[in-house]
Structure formats: C-alpha cells, structure tokens
Design an enzyme around this catalytic site. Structure first.
Site, PDB file in Angstrom:
ATOM      1  N   ASP A  71       0.818  -1.210   0.000  1.00 61.98           N
ATOM      2  CA  ASP A  71       0.000   0.000   0.000  1.00 61.98           C
ATOM      3  C   ASP A  71       0.856   1.265   0.000  1.00 61.98           C
ATOM      4  OD1 ASP A  71      -1.974  -1.839   0.256  1.00 61.98           O
ATOM      5  OD2 ASP A  71      -2.666  -1.210   2.236  1.00 61.98           O
TER       6      ASP A  71
ATOM      7  N   ASP B  96      -2.031   6.108  -2.856  1.00 55.82           N
ATOM      8  CA  ASP B  96      -1.475   4.916  -2.219  1.00 55.82           C
ATOM      9  C   ASP B  96      -0.727   4.153  -3.317  1.00 55.82           C
ATOM     10  OD1 ASP B  96      -2.783   5.593   0.123  1.00 55.82           O
ATOM     11  OD2 ASP B  96      -3.934   3.739   0.279  1.00 55.82           O
TER      12      ASP B  96
ATOM     13  N   HIS C 186      -7.188   0.547  -4.239  1.00 55.59           N
ATOM     14  CA  HIS C 186      -6.116  -0.379  -4.615  1.00 55.59           C
ATOM     15  C   HIS C 186      -6.557  -1.251  -5.800  1.00 55.59           C
ATOM     16  CE1 HIS C 186      -4.782   0.159  -0.177  1.00 55.59           C
ATOM     17  NE2 HIS C 186      -4.637   1.242  -0.911  1.00 55.59           N
TER      18      HIS C 186
ATOM     19  N   ASP D 274      -5.174  -3.940  -7.043  1.00 53.88           N
ATOM     20  CA  ASP D 274      -4.748  -5.342  -7.137  1.00 53.88           C
ATOM     21  C   ASP D 274      -5.802  -6.363  -6.732  1.00 53.88           C
ATOM     22  OD1 ASP D 274      -4.426  -4.476  -4.554  1.00 53.88           O
ATOM     23  OD2 ASP D 274      -2.367  -5.181  -4.304  1.00 53.88           O
TER      24      ASP D 274
ATOM     25  N   ARG E 262     -16.182  -5.394 -11.958  1.00 51.94           N
ATOM     26  CA  ARG E 262     -15.600  -4.053 -12.075  1.00 51.94           C
ATOM     27  C   ARG E 262     -14.961  -3.849 -13.447  1.00 51.94           C
ATOM     28  NH1 ARG E 262     -12.188  -4.485  -6.392  1.00 51.94           N
ATOM     29  NH2 ARG E 262     -13.974  -4.679  -5.011  1.00 51.94           N
TER      30      ARG E 262
ATOM     31  N   SER F 131     -12.981  -6.443   0.008  1.00 52.74           N
ATOM     32  CA  SER F 131     -14.057  -7.207  -0.613  1.00 52.74           C
ATOM     33  C   SER F 131     -13.657  -8.672  -0.792  1.00 52.74           C
ATOM     34  CB  SER F 131     -14.388  -6.591  -1.980  1.00 52.74           C
ATOM     35  OG  SER F 131     -13.338  -6.903  -2.877  1.00 52.74           O
TER      36      SER F 131
ATOM     37  N   CYS G 159      -0.960  -7.725  -1.689  1.00 51.42           N
ATOM     38  CA  CYS G 159      -0.946  -6.588  -0.755  1.00 51.42           C
ATOM     39  C   CYS G 159       0.109  -6.769   0.332  1.00 51.42           C
ATOM     40  CB  CYS G 159      -2.290  -6.470  -0.045  1.00 51.42           C
ATOM     41  SG  CYS G 159      -3.690  -6.171  -1.117  1.00 51.42           S
TER      42      CYS G 159
HETATM   43  N1  ABU Z   1      -6.475  -3.644  -0.351  1.00 53.69           N
HETATM   44  C1  ABU Z   1      -7.151  -4.180  -1.463  1.00 53.69           C
HETATM   45  C2  ABU Z   1      -8.655  -4.186  -1.284  1.00 53.69           C
HETATM   46  C3  ABU Z   1      -9.382  -4.100  -2.558  1.00 53.69           C
HETATM   47  C4  ABU Z   1     -10.813  -4.591  -2.512  1.00 53.69           C
HETATM   48  O1  ABU Z   1     -11.415  -4.640  -1.451  1.00 53.69           O
HETATM   49  O2  ABU Z   1     -11.378  -4.978  -3.530  1.00 53.69           O
END
Ligand code: ABU
Length: 372
Positions: free
Chosen positions: A111, A197, A248, A250, A267, A304, A356
């Site tokens: 991050d 970030d 983020h 990734d 997405r 998520s 991450c």
């Molecule tokens: N730190 C990544 C979280 C991304 C997401 O919740 O989709």
C-alpha cells in the site's frame, strides 16, 4: 529509461522474483475511524462501534503464522525475503493539521512502497493513521540506497490530511447520490492535494497503470505523471465505474504475464480504456467468482471478496494463490501457470492478501515496452 541496479530492480508484476519484503502483523492495531476511512464490523447492526486499540494476540499470531508460510514458500523458491522493522502502531499521530488515535500495521507494504525500475517511491498515502507507515521500511530503504549509487529513493509530497482534504459527508451519501457522483469519480479525498497509495498502481514495464480511487486522486496521478514520464514511463489512468468504494487496483486488474491480465467481472474498465490493452494484443481474462461471499469475509476485514484475485506472481508462469480459491487455481492451471496454493485467510482481516502483503524489490528483467 532508468538505469538497471543489481539491488533494486523491478519493472512489472511478473518477472522472476529475487527479493521481496513480506509484511508482519506484529503490533497491529485496529484502523481508527477518520475522514478517509469508516471501518465497519461486517454484518453488524448500523451504529455498532468498530473496535479500537491493539488487535488481539490471537489475531496477530494467526496472521503471522500464514505470513511465515509465505516466507517459507518464497525462500524455498530461492527468493530473498526481508521483513519490516518493529513499529509501535499504538502511538497516536499528531501533526499541525490533524490527530489520529493510533496507527495501523505493517501487514501490507504494497500500500505504501513501490519499486519502479531502480527507484523506490514512498507513497504519500490517503489516511491519517497511515501517515507514518513508511517508517517500518526505512532501514531497508537505507540499506538498498547505501548498497548501490544507482538506487533512487523518492518520497512523494505528504498531503496535509487536514479536514479540508476530505469530502464532507462521503460516507453517508445515499446510494443514488453515490451512483450520480461516480460519473465524475468523486470520492472521500478532494482534488486539491497530491494523494495516492502505492497499491493503486500496477506496473507493466514502461507503462504504469493507475486507478483513480478513494485512495488516489487526480493530483496524485498528475504528480506521478510529472515525476515518471520524463524518465521514459507512461502513466495510464484507469477507472472502474462500478466499484463504488475503489481502493487499490490489485483486486481489480492484475497482470499475470506479458499479454495477460486477470480482471474483476464486477468491475469492468470504463468504456474505451480496454482499447490500450486489446489493441496491443493483451487478453483480459475474468477471474472466477470468489469462494467466499462478501458477507462471509472476516468480521473486521474492510476489503471485498475479491481478495481472492490478489495473487502474487513469482515468475511469468508461477503464481501464489490463496489455498481455498480452487476455481481461480483451475483457471490458472488452464492458462499454463504453475500454481502454489497457500492458506492466507487470516491475513484478510488486515485488508489484503498475497500481493498486498508484499513489496517486491528485485526481479530479473528490464523496462520493456509492452504497448509500442
Ligand atoms: N487492499 C485491497 C482491497 C481491494 C478490494 O477490497 O477490492
């Protein structure tokens, strides 16, 4: 382009991995409520207070055990693994512009730290409690910087994180307003100060794909453009309009090897932004549905279910994947990857999975142009 260093050298997300930092849950605290973050206990009735202060010793041990498993696997693959220095995350943060009750943790170096060729960039960050999160990595940065004069070290300008940097009411917008404002990509941070970030960037050699999000604003993207483009990079802003709380890249857009990106079917890219990839022969492959629904994610996890696709590539045909994500593993096998499944669910509470929880410092390879 930048010089190649034998100490710090990483241009993309997939070249053979040589040295990496793996995060640690030691001393982790709960993230405080602040203008850039409103953590919530999953499935709890509205208004239930989020815990504060240090995480339990059990939660820290469970995460550390899985992080240690990742370290062992990486070392067995010949990768040198480094760890963050101890840090007291229970300390409050106080600057002339704000106060935060405590800091967070060093589980997710991705991050805050990023390697771009021979350069290490410390991101300014977007949340008050993470203002000093670069500190556990400073000893390592000094070591790399002292070891090779070709290593470049940059700290991006720190934003004030004063109240005016945040959009009042963001967390309380009703869904209809959120939909409406998504068209202009308005999130909790305003556009006046440089905010990003590191995890909102994905490296494709000369091209750095950057997501505009709750944690990266347009001024942050402009700063990256002005800083990196004179060095021969191209900054490619991207948007995912169906992600109402983007933070983020990734778990959304994950390159696995030249020509192949794992995408999040919930997405899609903003219309037209896929052209860059498709016109250069890149295949966008949708990740399968995660094995855990959003409601079943750990109660303190703010991320998520798409942590499922937060994989770590240790080579252009080798991917580390969370053990329970069998459908994703099947897809990766079908795409001719060697897959290394390891348990990592106890790390989810800290907001990340395998990508991450790491920061790659050195991979073999140089800065290729994949979008000529
Ligand atoms: N730190 C990544 C979280 C991304 C997401 O919740 O989709």
């Amino acid at each position: 382009m930048q010089q190649v260093s034998e100490v710090v050298n990483s241009w993309n997300e997939w070249d053979p991995l040589e040295e990496i930092v793996v995060g640690s849950a030691d001393g982790a605290n709960f993230e405080p409520t602040e203008p850039g973050n409103r953590p919530q206990i999953r499935n709890a009735p509205p208004g239930t207070p989020f815990p504060s202060g240090p995480k339990s010793a059990e939660a820290v041990d469970r995460a550390n055990e899985e992080l240690a498993g990742l370290v062992s696997l990486l070392e067995s693959e010949g990768v040198r693994v480094r760890r963050p220095a101890p840090h007291d995350f229970s300390q409050p943060v106080r600057t002339p512009d704000f106060e935060a009750a405590n800091q967070y943790c060093a589980v997710c170096p991705r991050d805050v730290m990023i390697t771009i060729g021979n350069e290490i960039i410390e991101a300014p960050m977007s949340r008050r409690s993470r203002y000093f999160e670069y500190q556990p990595y400073r000893e390592l940065v000094y070591e790399y910087w002292n070891a090779d004069p070709r290593v470049v070290w940059t700290t991006a300008p720190k934003p004030s994180m004063a109240d005016k940097m945040y959009r009042d009411g963001f967390w309380d917008w009703p869904l209809a307003e959120r939909h409406e404002r998504m068209h202009s990509f308005e999130f909790c941070v305003t556009q006046d100060e440089v905010v990003f970030d590191a995890a909102d960037m994905s490296r494709f050699g000369r091209d750095i794909v950057v997501q505009e999000s709750m944690t990266t604003n347009r001024a942050g993207i402009t700063w990256l453009k002005r800083h990196l483009e004179p060095k021969g990079f191209r900054i490619r802003p991207v948007h995912f309009p169906l992600d109402f709380f983007p933070s983020h890249i990734d778990c959304t857009f994950v390159p696995l090897r030249p020509g192949l990106v794992l995408t999040n079917p919930d997405r899609p890219l903003r219309e037209g932004e896929e052209k860059l990839f498709e016109s250069n022969g890149w295949e966008l492959v949708a990740a399968p549905e995660p094995t855990t629904g959003n409601n079943e994610m750990p109660e303190f996890c703010q991320s998520s279910k798409w942590l499922s696709m937060n994989v770590l590539s240790i080579g252009p045909n080798k991917v580390i994947c969370e053990q329970q994500e069998k459908p994703l593993q099947e897809l990766l096998y079908a795409l001719d990857f060697e897959v290394f499944p390891i348990p990592f669910r106890n790390v989810f509470e800290y907001g990340g999975s395998l990508h991450c929880a790491t920061w790659d410092v050195r991979r073999t390879g140089a800065g290729e142009d994949y979008f000529p």
